[in-house]
Each structure stands twice: as structure tokens, then as C-alpha cells.
Design a protein around this motif. Structure first.
Motif, PDB file in Angstrom:
ATOM      1  N   GLY A  11      63.821  31.292   4.802  1.00  0.00           N
ATOM      2  CA  GLY A  11      62.589  31.266   4.023  1.00  0.00           C
ATOM      3  C   GLY A  11      62.675  32.055   2.732  1.00  0.00           C
ATOM      4  N   GLY A  12      63.853  32.106   2.144  1.00  0.00           N
ATOM      5  CA  GLY A  12      64.037  32.797   0.877  1.00  0.00           C
ATOM      6  C   GLY A  12      64.221  34.298   0.976  1.00  0.00           C
ATOM      7  N   LYS A  21      70.203  34.559  18.108  1.00  0.00           N
ATOM      8  CA  LYS A  21      68.902  34.048  18.572  1.00  0.00           C
ATOM      9  C   LYS A  21      67.984  33.907  17.356  1.00  0.00           C
ATOM     10  CE  LYS A  21      69.728  36.259  23.010  1.00  0.00           C
ATOM     11  NZ  LYS A  21      69.392  37.364  23.943  1.00  0.00           N
ATOM     12  N   ARG A  22      68.169  32.815  16.625  1.00  0.00           N
ATOM     13  CA  ARG A  22      67.599  32.690  15.288  1.00  0.00           C
ATOM     14  C   ARG A  22      66.082  32.623  15.271  1.00  0.00           C
ATOM     15  NH1 ARG A  22      72.436  28.526  14.013  1.00  0.00           N
ATOM     16  NH2 ARG A  22      74.016  30.071  13.441  1.00  0.00           N
ATOM     17  N   ASP A  23      65.477  32.219  16.371  1.00  0.00           N
ATOM     18  CA  ASP A  23      64.012  32.180  16.410  1.00  0.00           C
ATOM     19  C   ASP A  23      63.409  33.582  16.392  1.00  0.00           C
ATOM     20  OD1 ASP A  23      65.181  32.528  18.985  1.00  0.00           O
ATOM     21  OD2 ASP A  23      63.274  32.025  19.936  1.00  0.00           O
ATOM     22  N   ARG A  24      64.231  34.591  16.631  1.00  0.00           N
ATOM     23  CA  ARG A  24      63.756  35.978  16.659  1.00  0.00           C
ATOM     24  C   ARG A  24      64.021  36.724  15.358  1.00  0.00           C
ATOM     25  NH1 ARG A  24      65.811  38.092  22.639  1.00  0.00           N
ATOM     26  NH2 ARG A  24      65.066  36.300  23.855  1.00  0.00           N
ATOM     27  N   TYR A  25      64.715  36.079  14.424  1.00  0.00           N
ATOM     28  CA  TYR A  25      65.069  36.763  13.182  1.00  0.00           C
ATOM     29  C   TYR A  25      63.810  37.026  12.357  1.00  0.00           C
ATOM     30  CZ  TYR A  25      69.999  35.438  13.954  1.00  0.00           C
ATOM     31  OH  TYR A  25      71.275  35.271  14.452  1.00  0.00           O
ATOM     32  N   ARG A  26      63.688  38.247  11.857  1.00  0.00           N
ATOM     33  CA  ARG A  26      62.556  38.657  11.039  1.00  0.00           C
ATOM     34  C   ARG A  26      63.059  39.258   9.726  1.00  0.00           C
ATOM     35  NH1 ARG A  26      60.907  35.860  14.286  1.00  0.00           N
ATOM     36  NH2 ARG A  26      59.216  36.129  15.802  1.00  0.00           N
ATOM     37  N   PRO A  27      62.224  39.291   8.668  1.00  0.00           N
ATOM     38  CA  PRO A  27      62.653  39.907   7.411  1.00  0.00           C
ATOM     39  C   PRO A  27      63.214  41.302   7.631  1.00  0.00           C
ATOM     40  CG  PRO A  27      60.592  38.749   7.088  1.00  0.00           C
ATOM     41  CD  PRO A  27      60.873  38.700   8.564  1.00  0.00           C
ATOM     42  N   ILE A  28      64.305  41.581   6.970  1.00  0.00           N
ATOM     43  CA  ILE A  28      65.020  42.825   7.210  1.00  0.00           C
ATOM     44  C   ILE A  28      64.211  44.026   6.729  1.00  0.00           C
ATOM     45  CG2 ILE A  28      66.267  42.867   5.000  1.00  0.00           C
ATOM     46  CD1 ILE A  28      68.764  43.696   6.682  1.00  0.00           C
ATOM     47  N   VAL A  29      64.277  45.092   7.510  1.00  0.00           N
ATOM     48  CA  VAL A  29      63.739  46.389   7.116  1.00  0.00           C
ATOM     49  C   VAL A  29      64.943  47.322   7.032  1.00  0.00           C
ATOM     50  CG1 VAL A  29      62.254  48.315   7.750  1.00  0.00           C
ATOM     51  CG2 VAL A  29      61.529  45.961   8.253  1.00  0.00           C
ATOM     52  N   PRO A  67      67.698  24.043   1.955  1.00  0.00           N
ATOM     53  CA  PRO A  67      68.617  25.134   1.617  1.00  0.00           C
ATOM     54  C   PRO A  67      67.941  26.196   0.745  1.00  0.00           C
ATOM     55  CG  PRO A  67      69.666  23.007   1.270  1.00  0.00           C
ATOM     56  CD  PRO A  67      68.202  22.730   1.504  1.00  0.00           C
ATOM     57  N   ASN A  68      68.433  27.412   0.846  1.00  0.00           N
ATOM     58  CA  ASN A  68      67.927  28.523   0.042  1.00  0.00           C
ATOM     59  C   ASN A  68      68.617  28.548  -1.323  1.00  0.00           C
ATOM     60  OD1 ASN A  68      66.043  30.513   1.723  1.00  0.00           O
ATOM     61  ND2 ASN A  68      67.559  29.633   3.122  1.00  0.00           N
ATOM     62  N   SER A  69      68.540  27.433  -2.044  1.00  0.00           N
ATOM     63  CA  SER A  69      69.225  27.299  -3.328  1.00  0.00           C
ATOM     64  C   SER A  69      68.706  28.286  -4.364  1.00  0.00           C
ATOM     65  CB  SER A  69      69.078  25.873  -3.860  1.00  0.00           C
ATOM     66  OG  SER A  69      69.560  24.932  -2.925  1.00  0.00           O
ATOM     67  N   GLY A  70      67.410  28.561  -4.332  1.00  0.00           N
ATOM     68  CA  GLY A  70      66.836  29.495  -5.292  1.00  0.00           C
ATOM     69  C   GLY A  70      67.394  30.891  -5.130  1.00  0.00           C
ATOM     70  N   ALA A  71      67.574  31.324  -3.880  1.00  0.00           N
ATOM     71  CA  ALA A  71      68.134  32.651  -3.629  1.00  0.00           C
ATOM     72  C   ALA A  71      69.574  32.738  -4.125  1.00  0.00           C
ATOM     73  CB  ALA A  71      68.061  32.969  -2.134  1.00  0.00           C
ATOM     74  N   LEU A  72      70.347  31.687  -3.911  1.00  0.00           N
ATOM     75  CA  LEU A  72      71.729  31.675  -4.388  1.00  0.00           C
ATOM     76  C   LEU A  72      71.772  31.711  -5.911  1.00  0.00           C
ATOM     77  CD1 LEU A  72      73.503  29.096  -2.036  1.00  0.00           C
ATOM     78  CD2 LEU A  72      73.176  31.556  -1.722  1.00  0.00           C
TER      79      LEU A  72
END
Length: 232
Positions: A11-12, A21-29, A67-72
């Protein structure tokens, strides 16, 4: 021994990976950045050490999304843009050819995304191609020939043990040693479970060329002094 920081994108934003377990991934702190913005996290990591290369797992693309093309693009636009190793779930020749044409990007063919070995057979001799052998809790994920035929491997091979990612449980030394024995002169890259300087030195002693690392950089286990000494 190279240390290559990992940026997992969803999600950018940069997210913290946990054992595949990708369903559990959250924005990094992380203490390295006030936000999960990809450029901010990259700059934070570079305050530890001037890493020239970053590994990107584009989780949205791997799962068949946008794809997260904007982030790249934002990473490419940095004042000192890093070389990017990108797993974006590529499965077709046109997409892979376009990625290989970009001088700042080394595309990663992830075994988990492949239905057969046609793409790997077509491009395995390309010097910029990277293969990721992906291992989950239930074992290897991908065509059997990816493991059985080392002649298909390009010059750089990642051994991705997803169950170890974010676990701080140590690398899968046994598997890495077995892959290295089959790899010949190829560079074998460890991914998953790297805890500290001792793990890095053990990997180096096994002839592993580099390690993909996230958690031990964000939690401070690998310090700037150690990174400088390790000669990443």
C-alpha cells in the motif's frame, strides 16, 4: 560480506514482515524514521551506513495487486539513488525484459510466483537477473526444477526462508550450506533470521556473499560500528 537492507512494500508504505504471514504485516514502526514512508525509512537506514543496494519485496505485486511503482520512482529520484533488487512477482517475459532494461534495477524472479520454469530458462544467463528460492513453513514453493537443476540458476541466488523473517531465530545455516554446495561460483544470498554480527560472520565463513537484513537494523542489534567493520 554485503548487508542489503530490506524494504517490504504494501500500500505504498514500508511494512514489518513477520514469518511470511503477509496478512499480519503492518506499517513499520522504527527508531530510524518518524514514518513508514519509503524514502524516510531508506534515509534512516542510510544514517546507519551508506548502503548502496536495497532489496524490495513489492508485496502487492507479488499477491497479484497493483505494483508499488510510485514508491520505486521516489527511490530512484533520491539524490543518491540506491540500486534496487526488486521482487514484484514477475511471471511474464515482457515484464521481465522491461525490468532488465532498467540500469538501476535488478529484477528478482521469486520461485513462489512461478507456475513453471519457462521464464527462468529463458533469462537465466542474464547477468542482472536474481533468483529467489522461496521456502515457507510447508517447504519449498515453486517448480521442482528450480531446486533440482542448478544449471538454471543465474549468477545471484537468494535463499529466502520466510519462516525465519522477522523471527530473530537465526539464519537457516543448514539450508544455506546445502544450496551453496550446489551453486558453484554463483553468489548465494541469505534472507531471513539474521540476528547479529555473529550470524553475519558465520554466514561469511560458509561462503555466503551477502545477507538481506531488516529487523536487526531497525532494533539496533547491528550497530553503525559493526556495519563499518563488516565491510558491507
Amino acid at each position: 560480506m554485503r548487508i542489503i537492507p530490506v524494504l517490504d512494500l504494501k500500500g505504498g508504505e514500508v511494512v514489518r514482515a513477520q514469518q511470511g504471514k503477509r496478512d499480519r504485516y503492518r506499517p513499520i514502526v522504527t527508531p530510524l524514521s518518524q514514518t513508514s514512508d519509503v524514502v524516510a525509512v531508506t534515509e534512516g537506514l542510510r544514517r546507519l551506513y551508506p548502503f548502496p543496494t536495497f532489496y524490495i519485496a513489492d508485496l502487492d505485486a507479488i499477491e497479484g495487486g497493483t505494483p508499488n511503482s510510485g514508491a520505486l520512482a521516489r527511490l530512484k529520484a533520491m539524490a543518491e539513488p540506491p540500486e534496487l533488487w526488486v521482487d514484484a512477482g514477475v511471471t511474464d517475459e515482457k515484464t521481465l525484459s522491461a525490468a532488465l532494461a532498467k540500469p538501476w534495477l535488478c529484477p528478482v524472479v521469486g520461485s513462489e510466483s512461478q507456475q513453471d520454469d519457462a521464464l527462468l530458462r529463458r533469462f537465466c544467463d542474464h547477468p542482472e537477473l536474481i533468483l529467489s528460492l522461496d521456502f515457507f513453513d510447508d517447504g519449498f514453493r515453486g517448480p521442482a526444477s528450480f531446486l533440482d537443476e542448478p544449471a538454471l540458476w543465474p549468477q545471484t541466488v537468494i535463499v529466502m526462508t520466510l519462516a525465519k523473517v522477522g523471527s530473530a531465530s537465526g539464519p537457516d545455516f543448514t539450508r544455506l550450506e546445502a544450496i551453496k554446495a550446489k551453486a558453484g561460483s554463483r553468489s548465494v544470498i541469505a534472507a531471513g533470521g539474521v540476528r547479529n554480527e555473529a550470524d553475519i560472520r558465520t554466514l561469511s565463513s560458509l561462503g555466503i556473499a551477502a545477507a538481506l537484513v531488516a529487523t536487526s537494523l531497525h532494533d539496533g542489534t547491528l550497530t553503525p560500528g559493526q556495519l563499518a567493520t563488516l565491510g558491507t
